[in-house]
Scaffold this motif. Sequence first.
Motif, PDB file in Angstrom:
ATOM      1  N   THR A  25       0.813  -1.153   0.108  1.00  7.65           N
ATOM      2  CA  THR A  25      -0.052   0.180  -0.139  1.00  7.65           C
ATOM      3  C   THR A  25       0.798   1.012   0.068  1.00  7.65           C
ATOM      4  OG1 THR A  25      -1.468  -1.259   1.332  1.00  7.65           O
ATOM      5  CG2 THR A  25      -1.964   1.050   1.238  1.00  7.65           C
ATOM      6  N   ILE A  26       1.180   1.727  -0.924  1.00  2.00           N
ATOM      7  CA  ILE A  26       1.835   2.910  -1.270  1.00  2.00           C
ATOM      8  C   ILE A  26       1.358   4.005  -2.132  1.00  2.00           C
ATOM      9  CG2 ILE A  26       4.052   1.614  -0.978  1.00  2.00           C
ATOM     10  CD1 ILE A  26       4.413   1.934  -4.280  1.00  2.00           C
ATOM     11  N   TRP A  27       1.617   5.100  -1.974  1.00  3.15           N
ATOM     12  CA  TRP A  27       1.027   6.457  -2.768  1.00  3.15           C
ATOM     13  C   TRP A  27       1.622   6.339  -4.155  1.00  3.15           C
ATOM     14  CZ3 TRP A  27      -2.741   9.085  -0.892  1.00  3.15           C
ATOM     15  CH2 TRP A  27      -2.985   9.358   0.565  1.00  3.15           C
ATOM     16  N   HIS A  28       0.803   6.544  -4.963  1.00  2.00           N
ATOM     17  CA  HIS A  28       1.063   6.657  -6.424  1.00  2.00           C
ATOM     18  C   HIS A  28       0.605   8.210  -6.855  1.00  2.00           C
ATOM     19  CE1 HIS A  28       1.676   2.152  -6.953  1.00  2.00           C
ATOM     20  NE2 HIS A  28       0.872   2.213  -6.123  1.00  2.00           N
ATOM     21  N   ALA A  29       1.508   8.746  -7.772  1.00  2.00           N
ATOM     22  CA  ALA A  29       1.143   9.965  -8.477  1.00  2.00           C
ATOM     23  C   ALA A  29      -0.184   9.694  -9.302  1.00  2.00           C
ATOM     24  CB  ALA A  29       2.270  10.519  -9.068  1.00  2.00           C
ATOM     25  N   ALA A  30      -0.945  10.468  -9.232  1.00  2.00           N
ATOM     26  CA  ALA A  30      -2.206  10.395 -10.146  1.00  2.00           C
ATOM     27  C   ALA A  30      -2.253  11.397 -11.073  1.00  2.00           C
ATOM     28  CB  ALA A  30      -3.492  10.451  -9.452  1.00  2.00           C
ATOM     29  N   ILE A  31      -2.102  12.571 -10.789  1.00  2.00           N
ATOM     30  CA  ILE A  31      -1.899  13.643 -11.813  1.00  2.00           C
ATOM     31  C   ILE A  31      -1.443  15.097 -11.331  1.00  2.00           C
ATOM     32  CG2 ILE A  31      -4.395  14.595 -11.215  1.00  2.00           C
ATOM     33  CD1 ILE A  31      -4.982  14.942 -14.549  1.00  2.00           C
ATOM     34  N   ASP A  32      -0.682  15.906 -12.327  1.00  4.93           N
ATOM     35  CA  ASP A  32       0.034  16.984 -11.672  1.00  4.93           C
ATOM     36  C   ASP A  32      -1.167  18.064 -11.640  1.00  4.93           C
ATOM     37  OD1 ASP A  32       1.330  19.549 -12.525  1.00  4.93           O
ATOM     38  OD2 ASP A  32       2.970  18.064 -11.981  1.00  4.93           O
ATOM     39  N   ASP A  72       7.313   8.293  -5.407  1.00  9.17           N
ATOM     40  CA  ASP A  72       8.547   8.793  -5.921  1.00  9.17           C
ATOM     41  C   ASP A  72       8.461   9.638  -7.220  1.00  9.17           C
ATOM     42  OD1 ASP A  72       9.900   6.845  -4.370  1.00  9.17           O
ATOM     43  OD2 ASP A  72      10.074   5.061  -5.925  1.00  9.17           O
ATOM     44  N   VAL A  73       7.341   9.592  -7.787  1.00 15.11           N
ATOM     45  CA  VAL A  73       7.095  10.615  -8.686  1.00 15.11           C
ATOM     46  C   VAL A  73       6.680  11.909  -8.057  1.00 15.11           C
ATOM     47  CG1 VAL A  73       5.293  11.237 -10.657  1.00 15.11           C
ATOM     48  CG2 VAL A  73       6.259   8.784 -10.487  1.00 15.11           C
ATOM     49  N   LEU A  74       6.061  12.096  -7.192  1.00 13.98           N
ATOM     50  CA  LEU A  74       6.072  13.420  -6.590  1.00 13.98           C
ATOM     51  C   LEU A  74       7.079  13.829  -6.173  1.00 13.98           C
ATOM     52  CD1 LEU A  74       3.014  14.623  -4.557  1.00 13.98           C
ATOM     53  CD2 LEU A  74       5.068  14.783  -3.458  1.00 13.98           C
ATOM     54  N   ARG A  75       7.946  13.138  -5.508  1.00 13.02           N
ATOM     55  CA  ARG A  75       9.212  13.491  -4.651  1.00 13.02           C
ATOM     56  C   ARG A  75      10.040  13.907  -5.817  1.00 13.02           C
ATOM     57  NH1 ARG A  75      10.630  12.855   0.334  1.00 13.02           N
ATOM     58  NH2 ARG A  75       9.007  11.271   0.718  1.00 13.02           N
TER      59      ARG A  75
END
Length: 150
Positions: A25-32, A72-75
């Motif tokens: 259960t990890i966070w995923h980038a959805a949309i900028d 990771d994408v957000l970071r």
Amino acid sequence: MSTDVSGMIECRPLARIWGKDDEDTIWHAAIDLSLLNTGNAYDALACLFGVRNSFGFQALAEGRGLPDDASDVLRAAFNAWGGPQHAHGTTWINWAELAAAHWDETDRSGTRSRSTVAGPGTHWGPVWDVMRTLAELHGPEHVRLVVWFD
């Protein structure tokens, strides 16, 4: 000098199934955020995030920082933008908090409501639409908006 908002909506799609503490259960980038919100109204930034709050709003989510469990994408986006050396007011809010917010609350003057400056009929409307849809799929506490300012 102007203040611009940057950020991203994230979600934890497996949290509703496996629980938020499961290793998958990890966070995923959805949309900028830039794809959904093209406005820069300071009264909206004030009532939502406490940034440039000369209006006297009680901010919904002020100064929480970058979430430790950010995707990771957000970071990478945050660091590519300049990271903590160039950002200020970094914070986040989940859909459960937004849905529970008192949208009729006004600024210090009593003339601007949270709904008027940042509600569904404003440039924030598309952001709330995406978050609401993701929350219906994954649960309101598993969808969040992470923002930072220059």
